[in-house]
Scaffold this active site. Structure first.
Site, PDB file in Angstrom:
ATOM      1  N   VAL A  93      33.550 -20.169  -6.087  1.00 50.28           N
ATOM      2  CA  VAL A  93      33.232 -21.323  -6.947  1.00 50.28           C
ATOM      3  C   VAL A  93      34.121 -22.528  -6.674  1.00 50.28           C
ATOM      4  CG1 VAL A  93      32.271 -19.886  -8.785  1.00 50.28           C
ATOM      5  CG2 VAL A  93      34.725 -20.499  -8.846  1.00 50.28           C
ATOM      6  N   LYS A 140      42.577 -22.649 -18.868  1.00 48.69           N
ATOM      7  CA  LYS A 140      41.552 -22.452 -19.897  1.00 48.69           C
ATOM      8  C   LYS A 140      41.554 -23.595 -20.912  1.00 48.69           C
ATOM      9  CE  LYS A 140      39.677 -18.716 -18.324  1.00 48.69           C
ATOM     10  NZ  LYS A 140      38.264 -18.704 -17.852  1.00 48.69           N
ATOM     11  N   ASN A 156      31.387 -18.608 -15.374  1.00 44.61           N
ATOM     12  CA  ASN A 156      32.177 -17.498 -15.884  1.00 44.61           C
ATOM     13  C   ASN A 156      33.273 -17.023 -14.928  1.00 44.61           C
ATOM     14  OD1 ASN A 156      32.574 -14.980 -17.651  1.00 44.61           O
ATOM     15  ND2 ASN A 156      32.003 -14.108 -15.674  1.00 44.61           N
ATOM     16  N   THR A 203      38.336  -5.211 -19.230  1.00 47.62           N
ATOM     17  CA  THR A 203      37.617  -5.519 -17.999  1.00 47.62           C
ATOM     18  C   THR A 203      38.513  -5.214 -16.805  1.00 47.62           C
ATOM     19  OG1 THR A 203      38.450  -7.796 -17.871  1.00 47.62           O
ATOM     20  CG2 THR A 203      36.413  -7.436 -19.147  1.00 47.62           C
ATOM     21  N   TYR A 224      47.394 -19.787 -16.405  1.00 51.97           N
ATOM     22  CA  TYR A 224      46.089 -19.374 -16.919  1.00 51.97           C
ATOM     23  C   TYR A 224      45.781 -20.107 -18.221  1.00 51.97           C
ATOM     24  CZ  TYR A 224      42.356 -16.233 -18.524  1.00 51.97           C
ATOM     25  OH  TYR A 224      41.157 -15.719 -18.973  1.00 51.97           O
TER      26      TYR A 224
END
Length: 261
Positions: free
Chosen positions: A64, A160, A90, A191, A156
């Site tokens: 991406v 976000k 996502n 996950t 991170y």
């Protein structure tokens, strides 16, 4: 549940974790789904699974952060399905290190995937939605880490927070074209990304064992447990469907009650 029959959706990072749960949810309501992922083999496995159940799905390998690759995803989508109605930005990554060990490479690599990747997706796919003239849905994956900063993975958190701002900016840009831009902010979700996060933290000496960080974070979840990807399916369908037509520029906190805003 909303009927998404014949809607065409692209899901980046769609081959596993939250992305795979979104793909399956969309497919279950009749959407034709493009599984775009850095791992083309895993993406094809999921797409083949959906085709075997009678649906229509396409797998495309894509980074991406590379605009030409996202343009190729769009081209393959249009070539196969003729249009695109829904985009889930996502794809994401994290590589946690202690705050004072964050270097330029670590910071920029996370920002490129989580923030620049969202921007590129919105530009490439969103421009085509405008050209189609029939509206559309763009949904960005944020995080509770975009609302609160954590020293164990500061880059991170910054990435976000950028997703939240890009969602608001995109909502204003796309509104005249009947394209809504919203997002959701998961908390602790079981996950492969979280497992990799904990392995990295063990390697850096931040935690001693797998599960330690999840247990610590999960202790503050009001509903009493961390999420599994399937917990996010209903929310994803709402944001992809006409039920959310009058909402744009919003981030849904979907964290079991970790962050109350």
């Amino acid at each position: 549940m909303p009927d998404l029959a014949d809607r065409v959706a692209i899901v980046t990072g769609g081959a596993q974790g939250i992305g795979a749960a979104i793909v399956r949810a969309l497919h279950g309501q009749g959407a034709r789904v493009v599984v775009a992922d850095l791992d083309p083999d895993r993406a094809e496995q999921l797409a083949a699974e959906l085709r075997d159940t009678g649906g229509d799905a396409l797998a495309v390998g894509a980074d991406v952060t590379q605009r030409t690759q996202m343009e190729a995803v769009l081209a393959e989508t249009i070539g196969r399905f003729g249009r695109v109605d829904i985009l889930f930005n996502n794809a994401g990554m994290n590589k946690p290190v202690p705050f004072f060990d964050v270097d330029d490479e670590n910071f920029l690599s996370i920002i490129r995937v989580n923030a620049l990747g969202v921007m590129i997706g919105m530009q490439v796919v969103g421009a085509h939605m405008i050209q189609q003239g029939s509206g559309g849905k763009i949904v960005n994956t944020a995080s509770i880490a975009g609302r609160q900063g954590y020293p164990e993975f500061a880059p991170y958190c910054a990435s976000k927070a950028a997703v939240i701002s890009l969602t608001q900016a995109g909502a204003r840009e796309f509104a005249p074209h009947r394209v809504t831009v919203n997002g959701f902010a998961p908390g602790v979700v079981r996950t492969p990304l979280w497992e990799k996060l904990e392995d990295d933290m063990i390697g850096k000496g931040v935690i001693a064992r797998r599960g330690e960080f999840m247990d610590s974070f999960s202790s503050g979840i009001l509903v009493g447990r961390p999420a599994v990807p399937e917990d996010l399916a209903g929310m994803a369908l709402f944001l992809a469907s006409p039920a959310s037509d009058y909402m744009t520029g919003q981030i849904l906190m979907f964290d079991g009650g970790m962050v109350l805003v």
